[in-house]
Design a protein around this motif. Structure first.
Motif, PDB file in Angstrom:
ATOM      1  N   CYS A   1       0.834  -1.207   0.000  1.00 27.79           N
ATOM      2  CA  CYS A   1       0.000   0.000   0.000  1.00 27.79           C
ATOM      3  C   CYS A   1       0.870   1.260   0.000  1.00 27.79           C
ATOM      4  O   CYS A   1       1.713   1.443   0.873  1.00 27.79           O
ATOM      5  N   PRO A   2       0.686   2.139  -0.982  1.00 36.03           N
ATOM      6  CA  PRO A   2       1.579   3.292  -1.108  1.00 36.03           C
ATOM      7  C   PRO A   2       1.458   4.312   0.015  1.00 36.03           C
ATOM      8  O   PRO A   2       2.344   5.151   0.177  1.00 36.03           O
ATOM      9  N   THR A   3       0.359   4.274   0.775  1.00 38.20           N
ATOM     10  CA  THR A   3       0.195   5.278   1.828  1.00 38.20           C
ATOM     11  C   THR A   3       0.079   4.646   3.209  1.00 38.20           C
ATOM     12  O   THR A   3      -0.324   5.321   4.158  1.00 38.20           O
TER      13      THR A   3
ATOM     14  N   ILE B   1      -3.302   0.429   5.512  1.00 37.15           N
ATOM     15  CA  ILE B   1      -3.848  -0.834   6.013  1.00 37.15           C
ATOM     16  C   ILE B   1      -3.083  -1.299   7.245  1.00 37.15           C
ATOM     17  O   ILE B   1      -1.851  -1.268   7.267  1.00 37.15           O
TER      18      ILE B   1
ATOM     19  N   LEU C   1      -8.712  -0.434   7.355  1.00 38.09           N
ATOM     20  CA  LEU C   1      -8.292   0.341   6.195  1.00 38.09           C
ATOM     21  C   LEU C   1      -8.701   1.789   6.445  1.00 38.09           C
ATOM     22  O   LEU C   1      -9.874   2.078   6.661  1.00 38.09           O
TER      23      LEU C   1
ATOM     24  N   CYS D   1      -6.177   6.308   2.197  1.00 36.12           N
ATOM     25  CA  CYS D   1      -6.312   5.498   0.980  1.00 36.12           C
ATOM     26  C   CYS D   1      -6.464   6.378  -0.255  1.00 36.12           C
ATOM     27  O   CYS D   1      -7.170   7.379  -0.252  1.00 36.12           O
ATOM     28  N   LEU D   2      -5.791   5.970  -1.330  1.00 37.71           N
ATOM     29  CA  LEU D   2      -5.925   6.685  -2.595  1.00 37.71           C
ATOM     30  C   LEU D   2      -6.803   5.908  -3.574  1.00 37.71           C
ATOM     31  O   LEU D   2      -6.889   6.240  -4.746  1.00 37.71           O
ATOM     32  N   PHE D   3      -7.402   4.839  -3.095  1.00 37.93           N
ATOM     33  CA  PHE D   3      -8.326   4.037  -3.891  1.00 37.93           C
ATOM     34  C   PHE D   3      -7.673   3.537  -5.182  1.00 37.93           C
ATOM     35  O   PHE D   3      -8.291   3.526  -6.239  1.00 37.93           O
ATOM     36  N   CYS D   4      -6.400   3.157  -5.061  1.00 34.36           N
ATOM     37  CA  CYS D   4      -5.704   2.616  -6.230  1.00 34.36           C
ATOM     38  C   CYS D   4      -6.154   1.192  -6.531  1.00 34.36           C
ATOM     39  O   CYS D   4      -5.970   0.700  -7.635  1.00 34.36           O
TER      40      CYS D   4
ATOM     41  N   GLU E   1      -5.032  -1.661  -5.467  1.00 32.63           N
ATOM     42  CA  GLU E   1      -4.034  -2.726  -5.511  1.00 32.63           C
ATOM     43  C   GLU E   1      -4.207  -3.722  -4.363  1.00 32.63           C
ATOM     44  O   GLU E   1      -4.008  -4.924  -4.532  1.00 32.63           O
TER      45      GLU E   1
ATOM     46  N   PHE F   1     -13.712  -3.394  -2.816  1.00 28.47           N
ATOM     47  CA  PHE F   1     -14.208  -2.023  -2.932  1.00 28.47           C
ATOM     48  C   PHE F   1     -15.591  -2.032  -3.559  1.00 28.47           C
ATOM     49  O   PHE F   1     -15.795  -2.619  -4.613  1.00 28.47           O
TER      50      PHE F   1
END
Ligand code: SF4
Lengths: 252, 504
Positions: A51-53, A56, A63, A68-71, A73, A84
């Protein structure tokens, strides 16, 4: 010439969405996440690691929509644990309500913490000053879109104004770059009381990808009370519209 | 002595050992002459810290034959300073200013050695946003107008200072840096390729597809894996959809600023259809999450192709009606024609790129000069150019490019049989060690260039990003000279440059 204009009018027809509150977005849209636990933690651990940010946590599984950037992944890594939905109504009145736990069925919007003067003073008209402090332009465009021909939020008396002196509140976007921190503070303090503060977009809520960057200065958010948190990267116009509407509503 | 390593935009990454390390004086003398040839322009020029001090890399593009020239030097700059190239070729100005700001390198006879973006890691911590050294002119009949950093609309911050004589603008200076988030530093914080591509999407959120494609192509050049041809095709569709959406948005914004509500709302509606198409494809209206290195999470399906085809055809038809009417409207023409001129020679001198350059008859288009991916193999792109370099030309660029992009999408989808699945993204692919990789992508604003250096373990050690706005902001300042100050908004919209892409 006049025929040309008539043709454009006819081709476009009615564009506004009659009911802004009953829209269902495309299946592909990533909105509110549903979490479920499994015995085997390996998928969740992989999701948390990538997770980039760092939105989690694994023990217990949560979460944080404010990060969350809602990517999407993590849902690919751990499809049994994270799914999602296309629920775009993600607004919350308390920061901690953005943290989704296992089994949470829907976003939480806690009316009890909404200040009563908001509906009293702004129930009929609310003019906002937007300040971008490191926002990446997508979120600014989405806020601009709330007033466009499709969403037309102006029909409910909500709009954006140029001068903070004319504004009833401030909408913050972006992780708050150091170089904008002072201008943001001055702008907020130029707005007369009573006023609302809306924090729009995951980058603004938590700093997002730039949470640990030495070029941001997030002290603004320690100083002032936030009335509304709107996650997303960028926040969907309908998420903004729904959140602001609830904030102004008189139903408790 | 060989001054450059010559490569192109489709070749694999370059071993750093293959890039000549030259004497700056020789390079300077070569550039002095070479850059007089309008086919050359500088794509990137930066310094990086090494044990002996600083190493400089310079990347030049030759638009005529598709060559990319890379050179480097390790000067003893504290002793003597470097002769400024900006003094001869203004297109070097942002690069030299950045190097000066970050490392304190003196550039002799640089005419405008001002801070570029007030980076958090700038050398001189005493210089700050509040002490920007604005240019001033003395005179009883002159006044200054200061705008920003917060602007009237819902847009990003930047400070504009006009020096006016009555209503007429004599000079505009644009001070940026308010949006500085430390993007290039964050690219290195974690060794996480997903994080890097997501950061690329946020470099300029209105160019998410463009910057993410630049990242993906850069990484793919550093790896050995073959990339599916279909992936290139789908990326092309993503890029052209983004171009359509933003050009339509700008058409509407220009209409707004002359109070033409019909065109404005029509464009709002058309842009909504376009970005909702992207959303129906990948879940995000700006195409975030669409582009990933080595693969994709959102392969096209037959149903999605059909949806894109239908919507793009519809947008194209309605936009064409709009276009026809706009070109016939005398009040619109009266505002836009001969306003905000940037002549070809000026555009060339400042190194302008993208649709703003093409509006001044300067044909810079990566899709044509340095194509990669689908543009290199299947699509022979013919750039659109305009002659006048005024607001009208920049509007015409949009009117025509929307049509062209729609055409590329429709033509391609006509024969495309999507497999419905493509390889998944790979965030862990090993990368070549000790290499320099760059990518060039024609985003909707123009040339995007990413550059990375890897260390001896194949980890990314340096990452540089250039948004086309870096070149073009000076174009806006030139455009408004001698115009009425009330024409600033339409000039600004006609460029629509990125603040965050510039400030990083
Ligand atoms: S969707 Fe959100 S939680 Fe999942 S990996 Fe992306 S940013 Fe992290």
């Amino acid at each position: 010439m006049i025929f040309g204009k008539a043709k454009i009018l006819r081709s476009h027809g009615w564009q506004y969405i009659p009911d802004l509150y009953s829209v269902t977005l495309t299946e592909e849209f990533r909105g509110f996440p549903l979490l479920s636990d499994t015995e085997d933690k390996s998928d969740i651990e992989r999701a948390a690691a990538i997770c980039p940010t760092k939105a989690i946590t694994t023990e217990p599984l949560t979460l944080d929509m404010g990060r969350c950037l809602f990517c999407g992944e993590c849902a690919k890594c751990a499809p049994r644990n994270i799914r999602f939905t296309n629920e775009h109504r993600l607004a919350a009145t308390r920061r901690e309500d953005l943290v989704v736990k296992v089994g949470d069925p829907a976003p939480k919007f806690d009316m009890s913490v909404v200040r009563p003067e908001i509906s009293k003073y702004f129930g009929r008209a609310l003019q906002l000053r937007e300040v971008s402090a490191g926002g990446d332009a997508s979120i600014e465009m989405e806020l601009g879109a709330t007033g466009n021909v499709n969403f037309d939020f102006g029909r409910y008396g909500v709009g954006f104004t140029a001068s903070p002196r004319h504004a009833d509140g401030l909408v913050l976007t972006g992780p708050i770059s150091q170089n904008m921190a002072e201008a943001l503070d001055i702008c907020y303090n130029s707005i007369a009381e009573p006023k609302v503060l809306i924090v729009c977009g995951s980058e603004a809520i938590s700093g997002g990808l730039y949470a640990d960057s030495p070029a941001v200065d997030r002290s603004f958010l320690d100083k002032y009370h936030v009335d509304l948190w709107l996650p997303g990267a960028p926040t969907h116009p309908l998420c903004f519209i729904e959140g602001v509407t609830k904030l102004r509503s008189t139903k408790k | 002595m060989k001054l450059y390593h010559i490569t192109n935009n489709t070749a694999a990454a370059v071993a750093i050992a293959d890039i000549p390390v030259v004497d700056y004086v020789e390079l300077y003398n070569d550039l002095k002459e070479r850059m007089k040839d309008g086919n050359y322009h500088v794509a990137h020029y930066f310094a990086t810290e090494i044990s002996e001090g600083l190493k400089f890399y310079i990347i030049l593009l030759n638009d005529a034959n598709g060559e990319v020239l890379i050179s480097s030097f390790v000067p003893d700059y504290y002793a003597e300073g470097l002769a400024s190239l900006t003094a001869l070729h203004p297109q070097f100005h942002p690069f030299e200013r950045e190097i000066h700001e970050l490392y304190g390198v003196p550039f002799d006879s640089h005419p405008w050695l001002k801070p570029l973006r007030f980076s958090h890691d700038r050398r001189n911590k005493n210089s700050s946003m509040d002490t920007y050294p604005f240019y001033t002119i003395e005179g009883d009949e002159l006044h200054e107008v200061n705008v920003g950093p917060i602007h009237a609309g819902i847009i990003e911050p930047g400070a504009f200072r006009f020096i006016c004589s009555g209503e007429q603008v004599l000079h505009l200076e644009i001070a940026l840096g308010y949006q500085h988030r430390g993007v290039e530093g964050e690219m290195l914080r974690e060794n996480n390729s997903l994080r890097r591509v997501v950061i690329s999407e946020s470099v300029a959120g209105d160019t998410a597809v463009g910057h993410a494609t630049a990242y993906a192509e850069l990484i793919e050049k550093l790896g050995d894996k073959r990339v599916d041809e279909d992936l290139y095709l789908e990326r092309m569709i993503g890029l052209e959809l983004e171009r359509m959406a933003m050009h339509i948005a700008d058409t509407g914004a220009l209409a707004t600023d002359i109070g033409f509500q019909l065109y404005q709302v029509a464009c709002e509606a058309l842009r909504t259809v376009t970005i909702n198409t992207t959303q129906a494809w990948c879940g995000n209206r700006f195409g975030k999450s669409l582009i990933r290195p080595f693969g994709t999470n959102h392969p096209l399906t037959a149903a999605k192709c059909e949806l894109i085809r239908k919507n793009v055809a519809d947008v194209r038809r309605r936009y064409a009606e709009l276009r026809r009417d706009m070109l016939e409207d005398p009040t619109l023409l009266a505002r836009f024609e001969q306003c905000g001129l940037v002549p070809h020679v000026e555009m060339q001198r400042i190194g302008g790129v993208g649709q703003a350059a093409r509006a001044s008859a300067l044909c810079r288009d990566i899709r044509k000069s340095h194509p990669s991916g689908y543009y290199a193999t299947k699509l022979s792109h013919e750039p659109i150019t305009k002659q006048d370099g005024d607001v009208m030309s920049r509007l015409m660029m949009r009117l025509d490019e929307v049509w062209q992009s729609a055409d590329y999408i429709l033509r391609t989808l006509e024969s495309y049989q999507p497999k419905g699945e493509l390889s998944a993204p790979d965030y862990f692919a090993p990368l070549h060690a000790d290499s320099l990789s760059f990518s060039l992508v024609e985003g909707w604003r123009g040339e995007i260039c990413h550059v990375a250096l890897t260390d001896d373990k194949g980890q990314i050690a340096k990452y540089k990003i250039k948004d086309p706005s870096l070149h073009n902001w000076l174009g806006l300042a030139i455009a408004v000279r001698s115009e009425g100050i009330s024409d600033f908004p339409i000039n600004n919209k006609s460029f629509n440059l990125s603040y965050c892409g510039h400030d990083l």
